[in-house]
Design an enzyme around this catalytic site. Sequence first.
Site, PDB file in Angstrom:
ATOM      1  N   ASN A   1       0.734  -1.229   0.187  1.00  0.00           N
ATOM      2  CA  ASN A   1       0.008  -0.095  -0.092  1.00  0.00           C
ATOM      3  C   ASN A   1       0.926   1.348  -0.028  1.00  0.00           C
ATOM      4  OD1 ASN A   1      -2.358   1.548   0.155  1.00  0.00           O
ATOM      5  ND2 ASN A   1      -1.910   1.867   2.490  1.00  0.00           N
TER       6      ASN A   1
ATOM      7  N   HIS B   1       0.450   5.048   1.372  1.00  0.00           N
ATOM      8  CA  HIS B   1      -0.129   5.937   2.251  1.00  0.00           C
ATOM      9  C   HIS B   1       0.216   7.488   2.248  1.00  0.00           C
ATOM     10  CE1 HIS B   1      -3.022   6.876   5.721  1.00  0.00           C
ATOM     11  NE2 HIS B   1      -1.723   7.468   6.301  1.00  0.00           N
TER      12      HIS B   1
ATOM     13  N   SER C   1       4.214   7.054   2.393  1.00  0.00           N
ATOM     14  CA  SER C   1       4.946   5.749   2.872  1.00  0.00           C
ATOM     15  C   SER C   1       4.312   4.629   2.014  1.00  0.00           C
ATOM     16  CB  SER C   1       4.581   5.556   4.500  1.00  0.00           C
ATOM     17  OG  SER C   1       4.893   6.580   5.196  1.00  0.00           O
TER      18      SER C   1
ATOM     19  N   ASP D   1      -2.805   0.593   7.971  1.00  0.00           N
ATOM     20  CA  ASP D   1      -1.518   1.245   7.940  1.00  0.00           C
ATOM     21  C   ASP D   1      -0.478   1.242   8.871  1.00  0.00           C
ATOM     22  OD1 ASP D   1      -2.772   2.756   5.642  1.00  0.00           O
ATOM     23  OD2 ASP D   1      -4.014   4.021   7.042  1.00  0.00           O
TER      24      ASP D   1
HETATM   25  N1  NHR Z   1      -6.287  -3.185   4.901  1.00  0.00           N
HETATM   26  C1  NHR Z   1      -5.432  -3.776   5.736  1.00  0.00           C
HETATM   27  N2  NHR Z   1      -5.885  -4.686   6.296  1.00  0.00           N
HETATM   28  N3  NHR Z   1      -4.397  -3.082   6.075  1.00  0.00           N
HETATM   29  C2  NHR Z   1      -3.827  -2.035   5.594  1.00  0.00           C
HETATM   30  O1  NHR Z   1      -2.909  -1.420   6.063  1.00  0.00           O
HETATM   31  C3  NHR Z   1      -4.875  -1.610   4.628  1.00  0.00           C
HETATM   32  C4  NHR Z   1      -5.999  -2.080   4.442  1.00  0.00           C
HETATM   33  C5  NHR Z   1      -6.915  -1.528   3.480  1.00  0.00           C
HETATM   34  C6  NHR Z   1      -6.593  -0.372   2.787  1.00  0.00           C
HETATM   35  C7  NHR Z   1      -5.149   1.832   2.606  1.00  0.00           C
HETATM   36  C8  NHR Z   1      -5.223   2.877   3.887  1.00  0.00           C
HETATM   37  C9  NHR Z   1      -4.612   4.174   3.417  1.00  0.00           C
HETATM   38  O2  NHR Z   1      -3.634   4.158   2.854  1.00  0.00           O
HETATM   39  C10 NHR Z   1      -5.357   0.462   3.240  1.00  0.00           C
HETATM   40  C11 NHR Z   1      -4.522  -0.102   4.217  1.00  0.00           C
HETATM   41  C12 NHR Z   1      -9.036   3.110   3.760  1.00  0.00           C
HETATM   42  C13 NHR Z   1      -9.432   3.378   5.207  1.00  0.00           C
HETATM   43  C14 NHR Z   1     -10.849   3.448   5.633  1.00  0.00           C
HETATM   44  O3  NHR Z   1     -11.036   3.891   6.822  1.00  0.00           O
HETATM   45  C15 NHR Z   1      -8.173   3.383   5.790  1.00  0.00           C
HETATM   46  C16 NHR Z   1      -7.046   3.153   5.378  1.00  0.00           C
HETATM   47  C17 NHR Z   1      -6.814   2.990   4.194  1.00  0.00           C
HETATM   48  C18 NHR Z   1      -7.829   2.785   3.467  1.00  0.00           C
HETATM   49  N4  NHR Z   1     -11.854   3.268   4.752  1.00  0.00           N
HETATM   50  C19 NHR Z   1     -13.421   3.161   5.025  1.00  0.00           C
HETATM   51  C20 NHR Z   1     -13.777   1.771   5.356  1.00  0.00           C
HETATM   52  O4  NHR Z   1     -14.924   1.643   6.031  1.00  0.00           O
HETATM   53  C21 NHR Z   1     -14.092   3.759   3.991  1.00  0.00           C
HETATM   54  C22 NHR Z   1     -13.854   5.057   3.410  1.00  0.00           C
HETATM   55  C23 NHR Z   1     -14.124   5.417   2.135  1.00  0.00           C
HETATM   56  O5  NHR Z   1     -14.870   4.719   1.344  1.00  0.00           O
HETATM   57  O6  NHR Z   1     -14.116   6.706   1.779  1.00  0.00           O
HETATM   58  O7  NHR Z   1     -13.228   0.762   4.635  1.00  0.00           O
HETATM   59  O8  NHR Z   1      -5.023   5.287   3.951  1.00  0.00           O
HETATM   60  C1  GAR Z   2      -3.430   9.131  -3.207  1.00  0.00           C
HETATM   61  O1  GAR Z   2      -2.693  10.391  -2.257  1.00  0.00           O
HETATM   62  C2  GAR Z   2      -3.058   7.783  -2.234  1.00  0.00           C
HETATM   63  O2  GAR Z   2      -1.774   7.684  -1.469  1.00  0.00           O
HETATM   64  C3  GAR Z   2      -4.176   7.868  -1.082  1.00  0.00           C
HETATM   65  O3  GAR Z   2      -5.261   8.450  -1.941  1.00  0.00           O
HETATM   66  C4  GAR Z   2      -4.696   9.036  -3.211  1.00  0.00           C
HETATM   67  C5  GAR Z   2      -4.948   8.258  -4.218  1.00  0.00           C
HETATM   68  O4  GAR Z   2      -4.764   8.969  -5.641  1.00  0.00           O
HETATM   69  N1  GAR Z   2      -4.615   6.839  -0.693  1.00  0.00           N
HETATM   70  C6  GAR Z   2      -5.352   6.753   0.404  1.00  0.00           C
HETATM   71  O5  GAR Z   2      -5.725   7.700   1.252  1.00  0.00           O
HETATM   72  C7  GAR Z   2      -5.743   5.381   0.630  1.00  0.00           C
HETATM   73  N2  GAR Z   2      -6.826   5.403   2.144  1.00  0.00           N
HETATM   74  P1  GAR Z   2      -4.613   8.394  -7.013  1.00  0.00           P
HETATM   75  O6  GAR Z   2      -6.173   7.594  -7.130  1.00  0.00           O
HETATM   76  O7  GAR Z   2      -4.669   9.509  -7.945  1.00  0.00           O
HETATM   77  O8  GAR Z   2      -3.585   7.115  -6.937  1.00  0.00           O
END
Ligand code: NHR
Ligand code: GAR
Length: 222
Positions: A111, A113, A140, A149
């Site tokens: 991922n 982040h 990251s 994360d």
């Molecule tokens: N899953 C796991 N198990 N571990 C990680 O490290 C993950 C993952 C899934 C996604 C990306 C992450 C980011 O880079 C990621 C890392 C979405 C949420 C979230 O709260 C949190 C972190 C990340 C992505 N999503 C809500 C949910 O209920 C929905 C939010 C929306 O749809 O806008 O899943 O930040």
């Molecule tokens: C990027 O900044 C990525 O790091 C972030 O969303 C953007 C996606 O942009 N990811 C998250 O926030 C995951 N929760 P993109 O669709 O243009 O690649």
Amino acid sequence: MTGRPTRLAVLISGRGSNLDAILRACAAGTLPAQVVQVISNRPHAGGLELAAAAGVPTAVIDHRRFPDRSGFEQALQAQLDAVPCDLVVLAGFMRVLTADFAARHRGRLLNIHPSLLPDFPGLHTHERALAAGVAEHGASVHFVTAAVDGGPLIAQIRVPVQAGDTPDTLAARVLAAEHRLYPTVLGWYAQGRLALVGERVLLDGLWLAAPVQFAAAGERDD
Ligand code: NHR
Ligand code: GAR
């Protein structure tokens, strides 16, 4: 590189600019990999069009059509199984994945982040970084584990916060940095230089004591 290119499945939810950077690096030959499919949980994700324009197969698994996360992930897994790949790449993918899914793909799931983890996990990182008054922000890349994360960190790129930054101006600067960082780290994986062993990251045969650090363009590394 010898042998076939590393096969990537890229998971997106939105505009797909990181996907675009990956596709460009593959096309340029700087990343010895091939995007074999792009899967979005959102039917209108802009990245789907980028993928189609690059001739990459796409699939939509709309999470709203499933009663729970495990139902969504069964469909996601079936789509992944339909097209063999070596690595699953989260690129702006917005659904938290279950511990089962993370364990099944352990060591083969990355991922990016938009923060300098462990600072600002979760959502709205740019707003929160500005509110906290940090001087430096960034992005990251980490191996995905059940801890959202919180998986082992591989590399980070640091981006200075500037006077007058808004969440949008800061996000744009971090995003440009992401487009450098992610293809670089994927290249390490594709070259067989990067692995997760237990809880630790192995790069070029050395255990990483801390994530590899990059500085955004115009910044010094020292
Ligand atoms: N899953 C796991 N198990 N571990 C990680 O490290 C993950 C993952 C899934 C996604 C990306 C992450 C980011 O880079 C990621 C890392 C979405 C949420 C979230 O709260 C949190 C972190 C990340 C992505 N999503 C809500 C949910 O209920 C929905 C939010 C929306 O749809 O806008 O899943 O930040
Ligand atoms: C990027 O900044 C990525 O790091 C972030 O969303 C953007 C996606 O942009 N990811 C998250 O926030 C995951 N929760 P993109 O669709 O243009 O690649």
